[in-house]
Design a protein around this motif. Structure first.
Motif, PDB file in Angstrom:
ATOM      1  N   ARG A  83       0.816  -1.222   0.000  1.00  0.00           N
ATOM      2  CA  ARG A  83       0.000   0.000   0.000  1.00  0.00           C
ATOM      3  C   ARG A  83       0.854   1.278   0.000  1.00  0.00           C
ATOM      4  NH1 ARG A  83      -5.008  -1.571  -0.246  1.00  0.00           N
ATOM      5  NH2 ARG A  83      -5.762  -3.233   1.092  1.00  0.00           N
ATOM      6  N   GLN A  84       2.109   1.159   0.320  1.00  0.00           N
ATOM      7  CA  GLN A  84       2.960   2.337   0.492  1.00  0.00           C
ATOM      8  C   GLN A  84       3.085   3.221  -0.743  1.00  0.00           C
ATOM      9  OE1 GLN A  84       6.503   0.654   2.197  1.00  0.00           O
ATOM     10  NE2 GLN A  84       5.552   0.409   4.192  1.00  0.00           N
ATOM     11  N   PRO A  85       3.222   2.691  -1.959  1.00  0.00           N
ATOM     12  CA  PRO A  85       3.323   3.583  -3.115  1.00  0.00           C
ATOM     13  C   PRO A  85       2.099   4.491  -3.293  1.00  0.00           C
ATOM     14  CG  PRO A  85       4.098   1.410  -3.696  1.00  0.00           C
ATOM     15  CD  PRO A  85       3.484   1.300  -2.333  1.00  0.00           C
ATOM     16  N   GLU A  86       0.906   3.971  -3.052  1.00  0.00           N
ATOM     17  CA  GLU A  86      -0.299   4.804  -3.168  1.00  0.00           C
ATOM     18  C   GLU A  86      -0.312   5.891  -2.099  1.00  0.00           C
ATOM     19  OE1 GLU A  86      -3.675   6.701  -4.129  1.00  0.00           O
ATOM     20  OE2 GLU A  86      -2.566   5.269  -5.368  1.00  0.00           O
ATOM     21  N   VAL A  87       0.045   5.530  -0.878  1.00  0.00           N
ATOM     22  CA  VAL A  87       0.108   6.521   0.200  1.00  0.00           C
ATOM     23  C   VAL A  87       1.178   7.562  -0.117  1.00  0.00           C
ATOM     24  CG1 VAL A  87       0.598   6.843   2.661  1.00  0.00           C
ATOM     25  CG2 VAL A  87      -0.807   4.924   1.900  1.00  0.00           C
ATOM     26  N   SER A  88       2.267   7.140  -0.698  1.00  0.00           N
ATOM     27  CA  SER A  88       3.323   8.063  -1.093  1.00  0.00           C
ATOM     28  C   SER A  88       2.797   9.099  -2.090  1.00  0.00           C
ATOM     29  CB  SER A  88       4.489   7.295  -1.706  1.00  0.00           C
ATOM     30  OG  SER A  88       5.460   8.184  -2.176  1.00  0.00           O
ATOM     31  N   ARG A  89       2.018   8.654  -3.061  1.00  0.00           N
ATOM     32  CA  ARG A  89       1.435   9.587  -4.043  1.00  0.00           C
ATOM     33  C   ARG A  89       0.550  10.612  -3.350  1.00  0.00           C
ATOM     34  NH1 ARG A  89       2.136   5.047  -7.225  1.00  0.00           N
ATOM     35  NH2 ARG A  89       0.256   3.916  -6.617  1.00  0.00           N
ATOM     36  N   ARG A  90      -0.222  10.171  -2.386  1.00  0.00           N
ATOM     37  CA  ARG A  90      -1.097  11.091  -1.640  1.00  0.00           C
ATOM     38  C   ARG A  90      -0.290  12.004  -0.712  1.00  0.00           C
ATOM     39  NH1 ARG A  90      -6.266   7.454   0.172  1.00  0.00           N
ATOM     40  NH2 ARG A  90      -6.750   6.636  -1.900  1.00  0.00           N
ATOM     41  N   PHE A  91       0.800  11.473  -0.189  1.00  0.00           N
ATOM     42  CA  PHE A  91       1.623  12.227   0.757  1.00  0.00           C
ATOM     43  C   PHE A  91       2.291  13.436   0.099  1.00  0.00           C
ATOM     44  CE2 PHE A  91       5.414  12.965   3.398  1.00  0.00           C
ATOM     45  CZ  PHE A  91       4.783  13.167   4.617  1.00  0.00           C
ATOM     46  N   VAL A  92       2.522  13.373  -1.196  1.00  0.00           N
ATOM     47  CA  VAL A  92       3.135  14.502  -1.912  1.00  0.00           C
ATOM     48  C   VAL A  92       2.327  15.777  -1.676  1.00  0.00           C
ATOM     49  CG1 VAL A  92       3.685  15.419  -4.197  1.00  0.00           C
ATOM     50  CG2 VAL A  92       4.250  13.063  -3.650  1.00  0.00           C
ATOM     51  N   ALA A  93       1.017  15.714  -1.834  1.00  0.00           N
ATOM     52  CA  ALA A  93       0.159  16.886  -1.638  1.00  0.00           C
ATOM     53  C   ALA A  93       0.159  17.332  -0.176  1.00  0.00           C
ATOM     54  CB  ALA A  93      -1.258  16.589  -2.102  1.00  0.00           C
ATOM     55  N   PHE A  94       0.118  16.371   0.739  1.00  0.00           N
ATOM     56  CA  PHE A  94       0.142  16.691   2.168  1.00  0.00           C
ATOM     57  C   PHE A  94       1.437  17.421   2.536  1.00  0.00           C
ATOM     58  CE2 PHE A  94       1.302  15.682   6.538  1.00  0.00           C
ATOM     59  CZ  PHE A  94       0.143  16.007   7.230  1.00  0.00           C
ATOM     60  N   ALA A  95       2.543  16.894   2.056  1.00  0.00           N
ATOM     61  CA  ALA A  95       3.848  17.494   2.362  1.00  0.00           C
ATOM     62  C   ALA A  95       3.941  18.909   1.792  1.00  0.00           C
ATOM     63  CB  ALA A  95       4.970  16.629   1.806  1.00  0.00           C
ATOM     64  N   LYS A  96       3.427  19.093   0.602  1.00  0.00           N
ATOM     65  CA  LYS A  96       3.459  20.426  -0.007  1.00  0.00           C
ATOM     66  C   LYS A  96       2.606  21.401   0.809  1.00  0.00           C
ATOM     67  CE  LYS A  96       2.940  22.752  -4.403  1.00  0.00           C
ATOM     68  NZ  LYS A  96       2.655  22.618  -5.820  1.00  0.00           N
ATOM     69  N   LYS A  97       1.412  20.974   1.207  1.00  0.00           N
ATOM     70  CA  LYS A  97       0.511  21.824   1.991  1.00  0.00           C
ATOM     71  C   LYS A  97       1.149  22.257   3.304  1.00  0.00           C
ATOM     72  CE  LYS A  97      -3.943  21.832   4.336  1.00  0.00           C
ATOM     73  NZ  LYS A  97      -5.173  21.092   4.634  1.00  0.00           N
ATOM     74  N   TRP A  98       1.856  21.363   3.956  1.00  0.00           N
ATOM     75  CA  TRP A  98       2.441  21.639   5.264  1.00  0.00           C
ATOM     76  C   TRP A  98       3.924  21.997   5.191  1.00  0.00           C
ATOM     77  CZ3 TRP A  98      -0.752  22.662   9.020  1.00  0.00           C
ATOM     78  CH2 TRP A  98      -2.055  22.165   8.936  1.00  0.00           C
ATOM     79  N   ASN A  99       4.402  22.249   3.976  1.00  0.00           N
ATOM     80  CA  ASN A  99       5.777  22.691   3.765  1.00  0.00           C
ATOM     81  C   ASN A  99       6.805  21.708   4.358  1.00  0.00           C
ATOM     82  OD1 ASN A  99       7.602  24.467   2.611  1.00  0.00           O
ATOM     83  ND2 ASN A  99       7.842  25.630   4.499  1.00  0.00           N
ATOM     84  N   LEU A 100       6.566  20.419   4.130  1.00  0.00           N
ATOM     85  CA  LEU A 100       7.498  19.385   4.569  1.00  0.00           C
ATOM     86  C   LEU A 100       8.447  19.055   3.428  1.00  0.00           C
ATOM     87  CD1 LEU A 100       4.951  16.996   6.301  1.00  0.00           C
ATOM     88  CD2 LEU A 100       6.466  18.649   7.401  1.00  0.00           C
ATOM     89  N   ASN A 101       9.673  18.765   3.758  1.00  0.00           N
ATOM     90  CA  ASN A 101      10.687  18.467   2.751  1.00  0.00           C
ATOM     91  C   ASN A 101      10.670  16.973   2.423  1.00  0.00           C
ATOM     92  OD1 ASN A 101      12.827  18.713   1.006  1.00  0.00           O
ATOM     93  ND2 ASN A 101      14.368  18.754   2.616  1.00  0.00           N
ATOM     94  N   TYR A 102       9.675  16.561   1.632  1.00  0.00           N
ATOM     95  CA  TYR A 102       9.544  15.163   1.235  1.00  0.00           C
ATOM     96  C   TYR A 102      10.435  14.923   0.027  1.00  0.00           C
ATOM     97  CZ  TYR A 102       7.309  10.872  -0.458  1.00  0.00           C
ATOM     98  OH  TYR A 102       7.063   9.599  -0.894  1.00  0.00           O
ATOM     99  N   LYS A 103      11.486  14.124   0.238  1.00  0.00           N
ATOM    100  CA  LYS A 103      12.489  13.909  -0.811  1.00  0.00           C
ATOM    101  C   LYS A 103      12.252  12.574  -1.512  1.00  0.00           C
ATOM    102  CE  LYS A 103      15.540  14.571   2.451  1.00  0.00           C
ATOM    103  NZ  LYS A 103      15.076  15.198   3.618  1.00  0.00           N
ATOM    104  N   VAL A 104      12.210  12.643  -2.842  1.00  0.00           N
ATOM    105  CA  VAL A 104      12.054  11.446  -3.664  1.00  0.00           C
ATOM    106  C   VAL A 104      13.153  11.475  -4.722  1.00  0.00           C
ATOM    107  CG1 VAL A 104      10.566  10.187  -5.253  1.00  0.00           C
ATOM    108  CG2 VAL A 104       9.562  11.381  -3.305  1.00  0.00           C
ATOM    109  N   LEU A 105      13.904  10.399  -4.816  1.00  0.00           N
ATOM    110  CA  LEU A 105      14.937  10.278  -5.843  1.00  0.00           C
ATOM    111  C   LEU A 105      14.497   9.268  -6.890  1.00  0.00           C
ATOM    112  CD1 LEU A 105      18.211  10.018  -3.705  1.00  0.00           C
ATOM    113  CD2 LEU A 105      17.392  11.993  -4.978  1.00  0.00           C
ATOM    114  N   THR A 106      15.040   9.412  -8.084  1.00  0.00           N
ATOM    115  CA  THR A 106      14.850   8.370  -9.083  1.00  0.00           C
ATOM    116  C   THR A 106      15.716   7.175  -8.682  1.00  0.00           C
ATOM    117  OG1 THR A 106      16.691   9.099 -10.460  1.00  0.00           O
ATOM    118  CG2 THR A 106      14.513  10.084 -10.914  1.00  0.00           C
TER     119      THR A 106
END
Length: 90
Positions: free
Chosen positions: A38-61
């Motif tokens: 389930r983690q990849p789907e939650v990760s996709r949703r977390f992007v918006a949450f992190a942006k809203k709360w100004n969190l530094n969510y780092k994703v690398l290729t």
């Protein structure tokens, strides 16, 4: 978990499969009992949450993660080559 961990391309299915969902470390640290698949789907949703709360969510290729890993190993190796190892504690 967000400040000290990086996710590796959770939107890429081949990366999820290849890494056995271990590429979703941020989500794993935030929700440790969540089933890994389930983690990849939650990760996709977390992007918006992190942006809203100004969190530094780092994703690398996937490639970027390998590059960062070997760059770090190179830097650590250079440091110990120049400065030697840490003195042993007594």
């Amino acid at each position: 978990g967000v400040d000290h961990t990086i996710d590796i391309d959770p939107s890429a299915r081949y990366v999820n499969w290849l890494m056995g969902y271990l590429n979703c470390q941020v989500i794993h640290h935030l929700f440790p009992s969540m089933p890994q698949f389930r983690q990849p789907e939650v990760s996709r949703r977390f992007v918006a949450f992190a942006k809203k709360w100004n969190l530094n969510y780092k994703v690398l290729t996937y490639y970027g993660a390998w590059k960062a890993t070997f760059s770090n190993l190179n830097d650590v190796g250079k440091h110990y080559y120049v400065h030697g190892s840490h003195p042993k504690s007594a």
